[in-house]
Write a protein that holds these residues in place. Structure first.
Motif, mmCIF file in Angstrom:
data_model
loop_
_atom_site.group_PDB
_atom_site.id
_atom_site.type_symbol
_atom_site.label_atom_id
_atom_site.label_comp_id
_atom_site.label_asym_id
_atom_site.label_seq_id
_atom_site.Cartn_x
_atom_site.Cartn_y
_atom_site.Cartn_z
ATOM 1 N N CYS A 271 0.837 -1.207 0.000
ATOM 2 C CA CYS A 271 0.000 0.000 0.000
ATOM 3 C C CYS A 271 0.869 1.254 0.000
ATOM 4 O O CYS A 271 0.592 2.221 -0.725
ATOM 5 C CB CYS A 271 -0.920 0.008 1.219
ATOM 6 S SG CYS A 271 -2.296 -1.162 1.139
ATOM 7 N N LYS A 272 1.920 1.217 0.809
ATOM 8 C CA LYS A 272 2.839 2.365 0.848
ATOM 9 C C LYS A 272 3.517 2.553 -0.501
ATOM 10 O O LYS A 272 3.631 3.682 -1.002
ATOM 11 C CB LYS A 272 3.880 2.156 1.947
ATOM 12 C CG LYS A 272 4.852 3.311 2.092
ATOM 13 C CD LYS A 272 5.843 3.082 3.218
ATOM 14 C CE LYS A 272 6.814 4.249 3.346
ATOM 15 N NZ LYS A 272 7.789 4.028 4.458
ATOM 16 N N ALA A 273 3.956 1.447 -1.100
ATOM 17 C CA ALA A 273 4.617 1.526 -2.397
ATOM 18 C C ALA A 273 3.669 2.027 -3.485
ATOM 19 O O ALA A 273 4.106 2.629 -4.475
ATOM 20 C CB ALA A 273 5.174 0.160 -2.783
ATOM 21 N N SER A 274 2.369 1.797 -3.298
ATOM 22 C CA SER A 274 1.370 2.235 -4.276
ATOM 23 C C SER A 274 1.015 3.702 -4.116
ATOM 24 O O SER A 274 0.252 4.246 -4.923
ATOM 25 C CB SER A 274 0.095 1.382 -4.157
ATOM 26 O OG SER A 274 0.358 0.035 -4.482
ATOM 27 N N GLY A 275 1.535 4.339 -3.060
ATOM 28 C CA GLY A 275 1.291 5.761 -2.864
ATOM 29 C C GLY A 275 0.081 6.097 -2.023
ATOM 30 O O GLY A 275 -0.391 7.246 -2.045
ATOM 31 N N ALA A 276 -0.447 5.122 -1.260
ATOM 32 C CA ALA A 276 -1.581 5.411 -0.380
ATOM 33 C C ALA A 276 -1.190 6.514 0.605
ATOM 34 O O ALA A 276 -0.099 6.487 1.183
ATOM 35 C CB ALA A 276 -2.002 4.150 0.369
ATOM 36 N N SER A 277 -2.060 7.489 0.798
ATOM 37 C CA SER A 277 -1.741 8.615 1.676
ATOM 38 C C SER A 277 -2.080 8.335 3.136
ATOM 39 O O SER A 277 -1.517 8.965 4.036
ATOM 40 C CB SER A 277 -2.498 9.863 1.211
ATOM 41 O OG SER A 277 -3.899 9.646 1.254
#
Length: 357
Positions: free
Chosen positions: A187-193
């Motif tokens: 999720c972090k790698a996908s850019g989730a804020s």
């Protein structure tokens, strides 16, 4: 003493295994996940091939490989479909405890011993089918990359391929164990804020924050259901929600945590055998989506090993303990106590051993 019978057509003999223990084994131990007994457990592992049977062409003796509970035959309707990975030659739903030819390669004092999901890695030697292994880089550290057999591809696949998490989105993850932690990383790698982590073990929270969690919730310390709290925190619900525990209640909470118009819920936790998922169908009528996914495939997992070696991904934080094979019961104690955050890995230092949606 357990003896491994000779391999047969398209089968591979692998000694000296590096393996991983996870909650699925706890479910089996508690009788929640029904499998044939007596059996040799273990569904993730890495090893070096010692010998092969007639017809094996994709690997050879001396190759380092990962073993997969979900095979990839490349012939069935699931393998040939671009959006599917759940090979119809799997032995998971339901588990048969046997090889593809309907036999077992193990006996104990003349009695048949069953396999687990076609792998059986809780042993120094095992026999698996060719379609259930994937060759990996020769310099791959097997006591680390063994978690790429199930844990990491299940979590990554749920985010990248099933939910397709978008930049700036809000995610909620139920369960911060091994697979849940892999979900956090993806999720972090996908850019989730914003990434909300949910677990009743607060000792997992500090590490979860290092993996990308922005908010931590312990349902046992809330005055209202956790899904209601998530909806309040996010305005109308999360863009993406993931269930990595395997409980019916948390699966329903996952769906109810999603935005009513476009929220996507993904179930990757293994529920007890014969469970029934019951929820208000009106939850879907407004536009929510509920999906499921599991594991990885030979087509993509070996590349993840290469990516790890090239430092494109870092799976080291997902390992909490490394124990010798003789301490496997200690590993189960750690699992039962909930002391591990992600993975309890077991290997024998003297004897080396497809979710894509």
């Amino acid at each position: 003493i357990i003896y491994s019978f000779p391999y047969r057509l398209w089968q591979i003999y692998i000694p000296k295994i590096k393996l991983r223990i996870e909650n699925i084994h706890k479910h089996i131990l508690e009788g929640k996940d029904k499998v044939p007994f007596p059996a040799i457990w273990g569904h993730e592992g890495a090893g070096t091939i010692e010998s092969i049977g007639e017809g094996v062409t994709t690997v050879k003796p001396g190759d380092k490989v990962l073993m997969f509970p979900l095979p990839e035959c490349r012939e069935c309707s699931s393998c040939l479909h671009p959006k599917s990975n759940f090979c119809l030659k799997e032995s998971i739903l339901p588990p048969t405890g046997l090889m593809l030819d309907g036999t077992s390669r193990f006996t104990c004092r003349g009695r048949k011993i069953y396999h687990l999901y076609g792998t059986s890695t809780f042993t120094e030697y095992t026999v698996v089918h060719e379609i259930a292994v994937g060759k990996i880089d020769d310099d791959a550290p097997m006591d680390t990359v063994c978690i790429l057999s199930c844990e990491v591809p299940t979590g990554f696949g749920a985010v990248f391929n099933i939910a397709k998490v978008t930049p700036g989105s809000t995610c909620v993850v139920f369960g911060l164990g091994g697979i849940g932690s892999a979900v956090l990383m993806a999720c972090k790698a996908s850019g989730a804020s914003r990434i909300i982590g949910v677990d009743i073990k607060e000792e997992k929270f500090p590490r979860a924050r290092t993996l990308g969690v922005t908010d931590c919730l312990n349902p046992q310390k809330l005055k209202k259901p956790v899904q209601e709290v998530v909806v309040e925190m996010t305005g109308k619900g999360a863009d993406f929600a993931f269930e990595a525990i395997g409980l019916i209640d948390t699966m329903v909470a996952t769906l109810e945590s999603c935005h009513p118009s476009y929220g996507v819920g993904v179930i990757i936790g293994l529920a007890p055998t014969n469970s029934q998922l019951i929820f208000d169908p009106m939850l879907l009528l407004s536009g929510r989506t509920l999906k499921g996914g599991a594991l990885g495939s030979e087509s993509c997992i070996p590349k993840m090993v290469t990516d790890y070696l090239q430092k494109k991904i870092n799976i080291d934080p997902l390992i909490t303990h490394k124990l010798p094979f003789e301490s496997i019961n200690k590993a189960f104690e750690l699992l039962q106590e909930g002391m591990h955050r992600s993975s309890v890995k077991v290997g024998n230092c003297e004897k080396w051993f497809r979710g894509q949606q």
